[in-house]
Scaffold this motif. Structure first.
Motif, mmCIF file in Angstrom:
data_model
loop_
_atom_site.group_PDB
_atom_site.id
_atom_site.type_symbol
_atom_site.label_atom_id
_atom_site.label_comp_id
_atom_site.label_asym_id
_atom_site.label_seq_id
_atom_site.Cartn_x
_atom_site.Cartn_y
_atom_site.Cartn_z
ATOM 1 N N TRP A 11 68.177 30.330 67.710
ATOM 2 C CA TRP A 11 67.925 31.545 68.519
ATOM 3 C C TRP A 11 67.992 32.804 67.667
ATOM 4 C CZ3 TRP A 11 70.564 27.448 71.082
ATOM 5 C CH2 TRP A 11 69.943 26.988 72.250
ATOM 6 N N GLY A 12 67.596 32.728 66.434
ATOM 7 C CA GLY A 12 67.623 33.909 65.575
ATOM 8 C C GLY A 12 68.890 33.974 64.738
ATOM 9 N N ASP A 13 68.889 34.870 63.737
ATOM 10 C CA ASP A 13 70.053 35.114 62.872
ATOM 11 C C ASP A 13 70.490 33.881 62.091
ATOM 12 O OD1 ASP A 13 70.090 37.717 63.900
ATOM 13 O OD2 ASP A 13 71.340 37.090 65.588
ATOM 14 N N ALA A 39 64.492 42.651 64.856
ATOM 15 C CA ALA A 39 65.002 41.771 63.797
ATOM 16 C C ALA A 39 66.045 42.505 62.958
ATOM 17 C CB ALA A 39 63.846 41.340 62.897
ATOM 18 N N GLY A 40 67.034 41.757 62.502
ATOM 19 C CA GLY A 40 68.008 42.295 61.557
ATOM 20 C C GLY A 40 68.250 41.213 60.524
ATOM 21 N N MET A 130 66.706 46.354 73.229
ATOM 22 C CA MET A 130 66.373 47.725 73.692
ATOM 23 C C MET A 130 65.521 48.487 72.679
ATOM 24 S SD MET A 130 67.636 48.134 76.661
ATOM 25 C CE MET A 130 68.403 46.835 77.594
ATOM 26 N N ALA A 234 60.496 36.314 62.073
ATOM 27 C CA ALA A 234 61.630 37.030 62.662
ATOM 28 C C ALA A 234 62.027 36.283 63.939
ATOM 29 C CB ALA A 234 61.254 38.463 62.979
ATOM 30 N N THR A 250 61.949 36.401 73.216
ATOM 31 C CA THR A 250 61.364 37.667 72.798
ATOM 32 C C THR A 250 59.883 37.636 73.186
ATOM 33 O OG1 THR A 250 61.232 39.268 70.990
ATOM 34 C CG2 THR A 250 60.812 36.956 70.414
ATOM 35 N N GLY A 285 72.510 37.748 73.637
ATOM 36 C CA GLY A 285 71.778 38.045 74.867
ATOM 37 C C GLY A 285 71.926 36.901 75.855
HETATM 38 P P1 IMO Z 1 66.402 38.127 63.830
HETATM 39 O O1 IMO Z 1 65.034 38.274 63.216
HETATM 40 C C1 IMO Z 1 68.745 37.188 67.385
HETATM 41 C C2 IMO Z 1 67.016 38.328 71.238
HETATM 42 C C3 IMO Z 1 67.715 39.427 72.018
HETATM 43 C C4 IMO Z 1 67.366 39.000 73.437
HETATM 44 C C5 IMO Z 1 65.952 38.450 73.294
HETATM 45 C C6 IMO Z 1 64.865 39.452 73.640
HETATM 46 O O2 IMO Z 1 67.454 38.986 63.246
HETATM 47 O O3 IMO Z 1 66.771 36.674 63.892
HETATM 48 P P2 IMO Z 1 63.874 41.617 72.448
HETATM 49 O O4 IMO Z 1 64.526 42.884 72.023
HETATM 50 O O5 IMO Z 1 63.197 40.884 71.341
HETATM 51 O O6 IMO Z 1 62.959 41.802 73.641
HETATM 52 O O7 IMO Z 1 65.080 40.695 72.976
HETATM 53 O O8 IMO Z 1 65.807 38.074 71.936
HETATM 54 N N1 IMO Z 1 66.637 38.704 69.848
HETATM 55 C C7 IMO Z 1 67.279 38.255 68.766
HETATM 56 N N2 IMO Z 1 68.367 37.484 68.641
HETATM 57 N N3 IMO Z 1 68.091 37.602 66.289
HETATM 58 C C8 IMO Z 1 66.967 38.351 66.390
HETATM 59 O O9 IMO Z 1 66.199 38.669 65.328
HETATM 60 C C9 IMO Z 1 66.544 38.751 67.671
HETATM 61 N N4 IMO Z 1 65.513 39.507 68.128
HETATM 62 C C10 IMO Z 1 65.584 39.451 69.470
HETATM 63 O O10 IMO Z 1 69.098 39.427 71.780
HETATM 64 O O11 IMO Z 1 68.193 37.923 73.815
#
Ligand code: IMO
Ligand code: GDP
Ligand code: MG
Length: 436
Positions: A11-13, A39-40, A130, A234, A250, A285
């Motif tokens: 789920w990212g990160d 993205a971070g 946001m 991302a 997302t 989230g």
């Molecule tokens: P990286 O690239 C983790 C999650 C948000 C939320 C959902 C929708 O760093 O892995 P959005 O702002 O995209 O409409 O949010 O997606 N989310 C991420 N979670 N890493 C990310 O990016 C994320 N980009 C969005 O927390 O649940």
């Protein structure tokens, strides 16, 4: 072998930034192709830590061309804040950065829509970053209210902003108060003042001009010329708009399926997809998360892994490794090999668990359910493995890992069905074990 892609399989990160930084050493071009400043990505080397949002994680090697392709949504303020802070730290950003004239722009109304609509979503908020990501992609698909980077240089730009600001203002006035107490109608009018927005975006356009071009054409030429192109995903595959845990996703194709649509480079040029996973699971989230440990185990993972959002600083939800979810994401992305990240975080656990299937309403699933409701009811079946006590951050060779750590890595590889080519044992570039 021109095209290599890096995608997150959870789920990212997952630490995609670290993997991209490492692989950039063997690349000529690095491309961000979807998502935006949601993205971070973190890159650590030489005792310095850098956080990237829109700028590709390959930017630290100035001989490499960094490209923000057409599938990305760009908030110009975030972009320039990021460029300024990187340049202030000595990073070169000039001709080595290209921005697609096809990329869509985020405007103040997108962020307001994000704030208003996220909390209005069903019984559980998506919990977006946001950053206006969803509303901007919504306008892209809707077409009528969208503005792309290339539009900033056209004579009708001012008129278009005026028209859209007025439309948005009228639509949103009907929603504020009803759905949201954060904004009053008068605040909305101030935020969406067309003249102010035009003046702000005209300045951005001038500053951006040096980077803006047709990146699709550039990338097609690059792959034709056999340049080594690295695609930086991302978010994560389970947040993919079509194939993730909808609606808790997302708004872009963040799994492997999005590489071509976002960059314009056809799939036959993507020779290898590298999947990135954490040695456990996290999610930020709302939305289902079958292996979540909302208990001491989750706390321990969060504290040891420093699991707080790079963008929003929110505590990440933590849980055991989910082989069902990762196997699905790896298959979906055509993944050839895996980078297993943050293995060092697991030192000191007596036992470790890996989810091998789910029980949903009396039925066993060993594939990922398509319906979020099923996933919410899923009870994981776990394989329990012995942990290890030793700190492993200084280990450089696979053979030198504790036997139980090697066994854990081996089981993940077997259960996911992919070979593991890289193991990360610390945030720094150097804390990496390469496996041939
Ligand atoms: P990286 O690239 C983790 C999650 C948000 C939320 C959902 C929708 O760093 O892995 P959005 O702002 O995209 O409409 O949010 O997606 N989310 C991420 N979670 N890493 C990310 O990016 C994320 N980009 C969005 O927390 O649940
Ligand atoms: P990304 O969005 O996929 O690039 O990942 P993030 O940067 O949001 O989150 C990964 C976090 O883990 C960052 O703080 C990294 O510096 C850190 N990190 C990366 N690899 C490792 C590792 O092997 N061990 C530890 N302890 N931290 C790591
Ligand atoms: Mg991140």
């Amino acid at each position: 072998m021109p095209g290599v892609a890096v995608v997150g399989l959870q789920w990212g990160d997952e630490a995609k930034g670290k993997v991209v930084d490492i692989l950039t050493d063997q690349s000529d071009v690095v491309v961000r192709y979807q998502g935006g400043a949601n993205a971070g990505h973190t890159v650590v080397f030489g005792g310095e830590k850098y956080k990237l949002s829109l700028i590709p994680s390959g930017i630290f090697r100035s001989r490499v061309q960094s490209v923000i392709a057409g599938g990305v949504v760009i908030d110009p303020k975030s972009l320039f804040d990021e460029i300024d802070s990187l340049v202030a730290r000595g990073v070169t950003i000039d001709k080595n950065l290209m921005i697609s004239d096809r990329a869509h722009l985020i405007f103040p109304w997108h962020k307001i829509e994000d704030a208003i609509l996220d909390s209005a979503n069903r019984h559980e908020a998506i919990g977006t970053t946001m950053r206006g990501i969803g509303p901007c992609y919504q306008d892209k698909v809707g077409r009528s209210l969208a503005i792309r980077v290339g539009d900033m240089y056209k004579s009708e730009f001012n008129q278009r902003v005026e028209f859209i600001a007025d439309m948005k203002s009228r639509r949103l006035s009907g929603l504020v108060g009803d759905l949201d107490e954060k904004y009053s109608v008068s605040e909305l009018k101030t935020e969406l003042d067309a003249r102010r927005i035009i003046s702000e975006y005209t300045n951005y356009a001038e500053r951006m001009r040096q980077y803006v071009c047709d990146t699709t054409n550039y990338l097609l030429d690059a792959v034709d010329a056999d340049k080594r192109v690295l695609f930086e995903g991302a978010q994560g595959s389970l947040l993919d708009i079509d194939h993730g845990t909808f609606p808790f996703v997302t708004s872009s194709n963040s799994s492997g399926v999005g590489i071509s649509s976002g960059s314009g480079v056809p799939p036959n040029f993507i020779n290898k997809v590298f999947g990135v996973v954490k040695a456990y699971s996290t999610r930020v989230g709302g939305g289902p998360f079958p292996t979540e440990q909302d208990n001491e185990t989750g706390e321990m993972l969060r504290n040891r892994g420093n699991e707080y959002g790079t963008v929003t600083k929110r505590p990440r939800r933590c849980g055991w490794f989910d082989a069902v979810a990762v196997r699905y994401a790896a298959r979906l992305g055509g993944v050839e090999a895996i980078g297993l990240m943050l293995l060092d975080v697991l030192s000191g656990f007596d036992i470790l668990k890996i989810c091998t299937s789910y029980n949903v309403n009396g039925r066993t699933y060993d594939s990922f359910p398509s319906q979020t409701e099923d996933l919410r009811l899923a009870v994981p079946n776990y394989e329990t493995l012995p942990g290890w006590d030793e700190a492993i951050s200084d280990v450089q060779r696979y053979e030198d890992l504790p036997p139980n750590a090697k066994y854990y890595v081996q089981r993940i590889s077997e259960l996911v069905g992919k070979k593991i080519e890289l193991i990360s044992v610390g945030a720094d570039r150097e804390k990496t074990i390469h496996i041939n």
